[in-house]
Design a protein around this motif. Sequence first.
Motif, short mmCIF file in Angstrom:
data_model
loop_
_atom_site.label_atom_id
_atom_site.label_comp_id
_atom_site.label_asym_id
_atom_site.label_seq_id
_atom_site.Cartn_x
_atom_site.Cartn_y
_atom_site.Cartn_z
N HIS A 198 48.08 -21.31 -38.09
CA HIS A 198 48.32 -22.26 -39.44
C HIS A 198 47.98 -21.51 -40.47
CE1 HIS A 198 49.28 -25.77 -36.89
NE2 HIS A 198 48.41 -25.17 -35.86
N ALA A 199 48.61 -21.68 -41.46
CA ALA A 199 48.44 -21.43 -42.94
C ALA A 199 48.77 -22.40 -43.85
CB ALA A 199 49.23 -20.11 -43.27
N ALA A 200 47.98 -22.35 -44.92
CA ALA A 200 48.36 -23.32 -45.90
C ALA A 200 49.64 -23.08 -46.80
CB ALA A 200 47.19 -23.45 -47.21
N GLU A 201 50.44 -24.13 -46.96
CA GLU A 201 51.65 -24.13 -47.58
C GLU A 201 51.39 -22.72 -48.99
OE1 GLU A 201 54.80 -26.42 -49.98
OE2 GLU A 201 53.75 -27.60 -48.62
N GLU A 228 50.31 -19.85 -48.96
CA GLU A 228 49.15 -18.99 -48.70
C GLU A 228 49.78 -17.45 -48.34
OE1 GLU A 228 45.14 -18.43 -45.98
OE2 GLU A 228 46.46 -19.93 -45.55
N ALA A 257 53.13 -17.38 -45.81
CA ALA A 257 52.47 -18.53 -44.85
C ALA A 257 52.84 -18.30 -43.72
CB ALA A 257 52.62 -19.83 -45.42
N TYR A 258 54.20 -18.25 -43.28
CA TYR A 258 54.74 -18.24 -41.86
C TYR A 258 54.25 -16.86 -41.16
CZ TYR A 258 58.01 -18.06 -38.35
OH TYR A 258 58.58 -17.95 -36.91
N SER A 297 50.35 -17.05 -40.53
CA SER A 297 50.17 -18.17 -39.36
C SER A 297 50.44 -17.41 -37.95
CB SER A 297 50.76 -19.37 -39.30
OG SER A 297 52.14 -19.10 -39.16
#
Length: 76
Positions: free
Chosen positions: A44-47, A49, A59-60, A63
């Motif tokens: 997971h990663a923050a939108e 990020e 982010a994709y 993550s």
Amino acid sequence: FVKMKDKILFRPGSTGIDDINIQVFERLVKMMRENKWHIMIEGHAAEGEVSSKDSSVGAYELSSQRALAVSKSLIQ
């Protein structure tokens, strides 16, 4: 179905595994061996990020890299 209470946290933009997470992994590996569990790892990663090493990594990708880092750590 088992859900971990402990969360694996990463510093913003990082894929590095901290020492506290290593302790969580050690407990998880022990339980996996004792119970012959199979697990699914999600990153997971923050939108919005981005990687602290390469701002072109969003982010994709971040993550995905985090999930891979956790997988590699558990295998070791």
